[in-house]
Scaffold this active site. Structure first.
Site, short mmCIF file in Angstrom:
data_model
loop_
_atom_site.label_atom_id
_atom_site.label_comp_id
_atom_site.label_asym_id
_atom_site.label_seq_id
_atom_site.Cartn_x
_atom_site.Cartn_y
_atom_site.Cartn_z
N GLU A 145 0.85 -1.46 -0.30
CA GLU A 145 0.24 -0.25 0.03
C GLU A 145 0.83 1.80 -0.38
O GLU A 145 2.07 1.11 0.29
CB GLU A 145 -0.77 -0.01 1.07
CG GLU A 145 -2.11 1.32 0.93
CD GLU A 145 -2.74 1.00 2.34
OE1 GLU A 145 -3.04 -0.17 2.44
OE2 GLU A 145 -3.19 2.17 2.84
N LYS A 186 -7.12 -0.73 11.85
CA LYS A 186 -6.59 -1.22 10.34
C LYS A 186 -5.18 -0.52 10.23
O LYS A 186 -4.45 -0.78 9.53
CB LYS A 186 -7.80 -1.46 9.35
CG LYS A 186 -7.21 -1.74 8.15
CD LYS A 186 -6.33 -0.90 6.84
CE LYS A 186 -6.06 -1.38 5.16
NZ LYS A 186 -5.64 -1.13 5.28
N HIS A 236 -2.88 10.46 -0.94
CA HIS A 236 -2.43 8.99 -1.31
C HIS A 236 -2.42 9.40 -2.55
O HIS A 236 -1.90 8.56 -3.64
CB HIS A 236 -3.76 7.99 -0.18
CG HIS A 236 -3.48 7.42 0.46
ND1 HIS A 236 -3.54 6.17 -0.30
CD2 HIS A 236 -4.09 7.46 1.50
CE1 HIS A 236 -3.51 5.45 1.15
NE2 HIS A 236 -4.27 6.38 2.03
N ASP A 293 4.40 -14.62 11.32
CA ASP A 293 3.32 -15.06 10.86
C ASP A 293 2.01 -13.85 11.71
O ASP A 293 1.42 -13.54 12.66
CB ASP A 293 2.18 -15.75 12.21
CG ASP A 293 1.23 -16.64 11.64
OD1 ASP A 293 0.82 -15.92 11.17
OD2 ASP A 293 0.79 -18.06 12.66
C1 MEV Z 1 -6.13 2.94 4.85
O1 MEV Z 1 -5.49 1.86 4.44
C2 MEV Z 1 -5.81 2.82 7.08
C3 MEV Z 1 -6.65 3.99 7.29
O2 MEV Z 1 -7.55 3.93 6.77
C4 MEV Z 1 -6.41 4.31 9.00
C5 MEV Z 1 -7.40 5.06 9.44
O3 MEV Z 1 -8.31 5.08 8.91
O4 MEV Z 1 -7.46 5.58 11.03
C6 MEV Z 1 -6.29 6.08 6.01
#
Ligand code: MEV
Length: 431
Positions: A82, A266, A380, A282
């Site tokens: 990513e 995430k 991004h 892992d």
């Molecule tokens: C994207 O890979 C991760 C985010 O969505 C994390 C977040 O929203 O805190 C940008």
């Protein structure tokens, strides 16, 4: 002494970057050469690792710069597909550095093995009988892995839980607490649980069913904190105070709402997994542990916290299970994993865990800072645009040209990328 601050790193060629890294970490340049050959995992090694192998699968390997963990500079290998993750972590590590870097700790490397005992007439009685035999069960478990024992690991404790509301009625669960030292520990724990089964059956008169470690490794926790001086947070038209308060409000959202907490966590895992993968660990185990830990109160919530200190500076903390090893499994077999461990200079699994948890916290801050200010898409956009350009057939200098045009137009889409590739290459359009 490694320095993790390498100015102009971005502008170097890949060969130059590897040379620079070797120099900064006082390593032989040969050591990092594996990264020039898809991570150095050859077909034969791959064939021994999984069934039905037909080859290998590569990921980009980027370096998280500027990290200081427990007052020591560290260069962090991150395997991830990513865009923006490596840049985000590196930038936040730079801000955190201004406040003393990341301070991280770990508990002892204690894993939990579970033994399910079914077909019991009296759960309470069986539980007490197991406690009566605890010392001998522990001694038996302790003698199973002499190598681990030599390094100071082994069985530490045994707990018995009654589950009385399951779909098959009541049963017992034994938790075998095992110190796995520098291993991830799954093999040692699973072996110990399997070996104890006959003894457990003879003590309880029940039947031992599952014998497997728990990925909710809540006895093997890593913690990190950082402080960012409020003035460091200011950028463009945003004051330091507004960025700080924005990050705190973003955290409040994750702390209160599971839908947001999943995305927030995430973002943490973007950083955590990248290092976990780079070191051959892992990542499914780490993911499972992280999310189960985030839901330990019964309500899924944020793994991190963001608040201010008495001087108005931003303070972040992160706490989660961290079952990673530096011996055994892919960490030993994969040449890129070996190079990653050497690059970081870690000597114990705890040191590795302390770096990983710090990267998770940095990554979380990168996401919250962007979300709380200009939004995530701006940062991004240009990296994403390059990927879209490549997918549309651009190569060489055309990648940057197509990407830059799409960013300028604020239209980063495959159809537009294809149009631009055709336009710049003079390719005939057949309709
Ligand atoms: C994207 O890979 C991760 C985010 O969505 C994390 C977040 O929203 O805190 C940008």
């Amino acid at each position: 002494m490694t320095s993790s601050r390498i100015s102009g790193f971005y502008n170097l060629t890949m060969d130059e970057r590897r040379a620079k890294l070797a120099e900064s970490a006082s390593l032989s340049p040969d050591l990092l050469a594996v990264y020039a050959t898809n991570g150095g995992l050859n077909a034969e090694a791959a064939d021994h690792m999984v069934e039905n192998a037909i080859g290998t699968h590569a990921l980009p390997l980027g370096i998280g710069l500027n990290f200081q963990v427990n007052r020591k500079d560290v260069l962090v290998p991150m395997a991830i597909e990513e865009p923006s993750v490596v840049a985000g972590a590196s930038f936040m590590a730079k801000l955190a550095r201004a406040g003393g870097g990341f301070i991280a700790t770990t508990t002892d490397p204690l894993m939990i093995g579970q033994i399910q005992v079914i077909n019991l007439v009296n759960l309470e009685e069986a539980k007490l009988k197991l406690y009566e035999h605890k010392a001998e069960l522990l001694a038996e478990a302790d003698s199973i892995d002499p190598v681990l024992k030599k390094f100071g690991g082994g069985a530490r404790d045994l707990e018995v839980r009654i589950i009385d509301d399951s779909p098959i009625g009541g049963f017992l669960v034994i938790h075998l607490i095992y110190d796995v030292r520098d291993a991830m520990g799954a093999n040692a724990v699973n072996t110990a649980c399997e070996k104890l089964a006959p003894h457990v059956e003879s003590i309880t008169g029940g039947h031992v069913h599952l014998r497997i470690l728990s990925n909710l490794a809540d006895r093997r926790i890593a913690r990190a904190r950082c402080m960012i001086p409020v003035k460091e947070l200011a950028f463009a038209d945003f004051s330091g105070e507004s960025v700080r308060d924005g990050i705190i409000a973003a955290y409040a959202f994750a702390a209160s709402d599971p839908y947001r907490a999943a995305t927030h966590n995430k973002g943490i895992m973007n950083g955590v997994d990248a290092v976990v993968i780079a070191t051959g660990n892992d990542w499914r185990a780490i993911e499972a542990g992280a999310h189960a830990y985030a839901a330990r109160s019964g309500k899924y919530t944020s793994l991190s916290t963001w608040n201010k200190d008495k001087d108005g500076n931003l303070v972040g903390t992160l706490e989660m299970p961290m079952a990673v090893g530096i011996v055994g499994g892919a960490t030993k077999v994969h040449p890129a994993a070996q190079a990653a461990i050497k690059l970081m200079g870690v000597k114990t699994a705890s040191e590795l865990a302390e770096i990983i948890i710090s990267v998770g916290l940095a990554q979380n801050m990168a996401a919250l800072r962007a979300l709380a200010t200009e939004g995530i898409q701006r940062g991004h956009m240009s990296l994403h645009a390059r990927q879209v350009a490549i997918a549309a057939g651009a190569s060489g200098e055309l990648i940057e040209k197509v990407a830059a045009q799409m960013v300028a137009e604020k239209v980063v889409r495959s159809d537009r990328a294809e149009e631009l590739v055709r336009e710049y290459t003079g390719t005939q359009v057949h309709t």
